[in-house]
Motif scaffolding. Structure first.
Motif, PDB file in Angstrom:
ATOM      1  N   ALA A  23      11.500  -7.619  21.378  1.00 55.23           N
ATOM      2  CA  ALA A  23      10.661  -6.569  20.802  1.00 55.23           C
ATOM      3  C   ALA A  23      10.066  -7.041  19.486  1.00 55.23           C
ATOM      4  N   LYS A  24       8.862  -6.571  19.194  1.00 54.68           N
ATOM      5  CA  LYS A  24       8.200  -6.910  17.930  1.00 54.68           C
ATOM      6  C   LYS A  24       8.453  -5.855  16.863  1.00 54.68           C
ATOM      7  N   ARG A  25       8.681  -4.610  17.295  1.00 54.98           N
ATOM      8  CA  ARG A  25       8.950  -3.495  16.380  1.00 54.98           C
ATOM      9  C   ARG A  25      10.092  -2.655  16.944  1.00 54.98           C
ATOM     10  N   VAL A  26      10.723  -1.908  16.067  1.00 54.41           N
ATOM     11  CA  VAL A  26      11.836  -1.059  16.490  1.00 54.41           C
ATOM     12  C   VAL A  26      11.411  -0.145  17.629  1.00 54.41           C
ATOM     13  N   LYS A  27      10.240   0.483  17.510  1.00 51.42           N
ATOM     14  CA  LYS A  27       9.793   1.435  18.533  1.00 51.42           C
ATOM     15  C   LYS A  27       9.603   0.787  19.904  1.00 51.42           C
ATOM     16  N   ASP A  28       9.402  -0.526  19.940  1.00 46.82           N
ATOM     17  CA  ASP A  28       9.271  -1.235  21.207  1.00 46.82           C
ATOM     18  C   ASP A  28      10.602  -1.325  21.951  1.00 46.82           C
ATOM     19  N   LEU A  29      11.687  -1.113  21.229  1.00 48.28           N
ATOM     20  CA  LEU A  29      13.018  -1.138  21.838  1.00 48.28           C
ATOM     21  C   LEU A  29      13.305   0.120  22.651  1.00 48.28           C
ATOM     22  N   TYR A  30      12.741   1.252  22.249  1.00 43.96           N
ATOM     23  CA  TYR A  30      13.099   2.546  22.835  1.00 43.96           C
ATOM     24  C   TYR A  30      13.000   2.594  24.362  1.00 43.96           C
ATOM     25  N   PRO A  31      11.858   2.241  24.955  1.00 43.69           N
ATOM     26  CA  PRO A  31      11.792   2.325  26.426  1.00 43.69           C
ATOM     27  C   PRO A  31      12.742   1.341  27.107  1.00 43.69           C
ATOM     28  N   GLN A  32      12.955   0.187  26.492  1.00 42.83           N
ATOM     29  CA  GLN A  32      13.872  -0.794  27.069  1.00 42.83           C
ATOM     30  C   GLN A  32      15.315  -0.288  27.032  1.00 42.83           C
ATOM     31  N   ILE A  33      15.679   0.342  25.918  1.00 42.70           N
ATOM     32  CA  ILE A  33      17.030   0.897  25.794  1.00 42.70           C
ATOM     33  C   ILE A  33      17.230   1.981  26.849  1.00 42.70           C
ATOM     34  N   MET A  34      16.278   2.869  26.988  1.00 43.01           N
ATOM     35  CA  MET A  34      16.395   3.955  27.962  1.00 43.01           C
ATOM     36  C   MET A  34      16.496   3.396  29.372  1.00 43.01           C
ATOM     37  N   GLU A  35      15.730   2.362  29.670  1.00 49.24           N
ATOM     38  CA  GLU A  35      15.781   1.732  30.989  1.00 49.24           C
ATOM     39  C   GLU A  35      17.180   1.187  31.271  1.00 49.24           C
ATOM     40  N   LYS A  36      17.770   0.514  30.297  1.00 52.47           N
ATOM     41  CA  LYS A  36      19.111  -0.067  30.461  1.00 52.47           C
ATOM     42  C   LYS A  36      20.180   1.021  30.597  1.00 52.47           C
ATOM     43  N   VAL A  37      20.029   2.105  29.834  1.00 53.07           N
ATOM     44  CA  VAL A  37      20.975   3.224  29.930  1.00 53.07           C
ATOM     45  C   VAL A  37      20.913   3.834  31.332  1.00 53.07           C
ATOM     46  N   LEU A  38      19.699   4.032  31.856  1.00 59.25           N
ATOM     47  CA  LEU A  38      19.540   4.593  33.199  1.00 59.25           C
ATOM     48  C   LEU A  38      20.090   3.658  34.279  1.00 59.25           C
ATOM     49  N   GLU A  39      19.954   2.355  34.071  1.00 61.04           N
ATOM     50  CA  GLU A  39      20.519   1.388  35.020  1.00 61.04           C
ATOM     51  C   GLU A  39      22.042   1.477  35.024  1.00 61.04           C
ATOM     52  N   ALA A  40      22.612   1.600  33.834  1.00 61.24           N
ATOM     53  CA  ALA A  40      24.071   1.643  33.706  1.00 61.24           C
ATOM     54  C   ALA A  40      24.652   2.959  34.205  1.00 61.24           C
ATOM     55  N   MET A  48      14.724  10.114  26.355  1.00 66.60           N
ATOM     56  CA  MET A  48      13.945   9.361  25.372  1.00 66.60           C
ATOM     57  C   MET A  48      13.968  10.076  24.022  1.00 66.60           C
ATOM     58  N   LYS A  49      13.987  11.399  24.043  1.00 63.52           N
ATOM     59  CA  LYS A  49      14.080  12.170  22.797  1.00 63.52           C
ATOM     60  C   LYS A  49      15.368  11.819  22.047  1.00 63.52           C
ATOM     61  N   ASP A  50      16.454  11.634  22.770  1.00 63.85           N
ATOM     62  CA  ASP A  50      17.717  11.237  22.148  1.00 63.85           C
ATOM     63  C   ASP A  50      17.606   9.852  21.501  1.00 63.85           C
ATOM     64  N   VAL A  51      16.948   8.942  22.212  1.00 63.66           N
ATOM     65  CA  VAL A  51      16.770   7.584  21.667  1.00 63.66           C
ATOM     66  C   VAL A  51      15.947   7.635  20.387  1.00 63.66           C
ATOM     67  N   LYS A  52      14.839   8.349  20.431  1.00 62.71           N
ATOM     68  CA  LYS A  52      13.955   8.437  19.269  1.00 62.71           C
ATOM     69  C   LYS A  52      14.592   9.200  18.107  1.00 62.71           C
ATOM     70  N   GLY A  53      15.586  10.036  18.394  1.00 62.97           N
ATOM     71  CA  GLY A  53      16.262  10.802  17.355  1.00 62.97           C
ATOM     72  C   GLY A  53      17.395  10.057  16.679  1.00 62.97           C
ATOM     73  N   CYS A  54      17.662   8.851  17.124  1.00 60.38           N
ATOM     74  CA  CYS A  54      18.758   8.065  16.554  1.00 60.38           C
ATOM     75  C   CYS A  54      18.423   7.526  15.164  1.00 60.38           C
ATOM     76  N   ILE A  55      19.469   7.292  14.418  1.00 56.03           N
ATOM     77  CA  ILE A  55      19.351   6.555  13.167  1.00 56.03           C
ATOM     78  C   ILE A  55      19.365   5.082  13.558  1.00 56.03           C
ATOM     79  N   VAL A  56      18.407   4.334  13.064  1.00 58.24           N
ATOM     80  CA  VAL A  56      18.307   2.916  13.395  1.00 58.24           C
ATOM     81  C   VAL A  56      18.485   2.108  12.114  1.00 58.24           C
TER      82      VAL A  56
END
Length: 84
Positions: A23-40, A48-56
């Motif tokens: 990822a180039k920016r923090v926000k670029d991580l969000y969809p990837q994180i959600m994808e991995k969570v859904l896979e797991a 996605m709202k939960d991901v965006k609401g996190c403290i980073v």
């Protein structure tokens, strides 16, 4: 490659402690994180709202979604906690 460490409900719900993502920016991580969570855990209640609401945090400092990332950075994702 950026290391993303997950805590709280993200770790509990998905079982994922750490991810290696591009990822180039923090926000670029969000969809990837959600994808991995859904896979797991396809039955996750996390959104996605939960991901965006996190403290980073990047290198122990809280950062904004627009913060640039460099190869080798370590990002910590901590869900916001509500209580009373």
């Amino acid at each position: 490659m950026v290391t993303v460490k997950m805590f709280g409900t993200f770790r509990l719900d998905s079982g994922i402690k750490e991810l290696q993502l591009e990822a180039k920016r923090v926000k670029d991580l969000y969809p990837q994180i959600m994808e991995k969570v859904l896979e797991a855990n396809p039955d996750t209640t996390l959104t996605m709202k939960d991901v965006k609401g996190c403290i980073v945090c990047l290198h122990d400092k809280q950062v904004r979604p627009s913060t640039k990332l460099n190869d080798g950075d370590e990002v910590v994702l901590v869900p916001a906690v509500a209580g009373g």
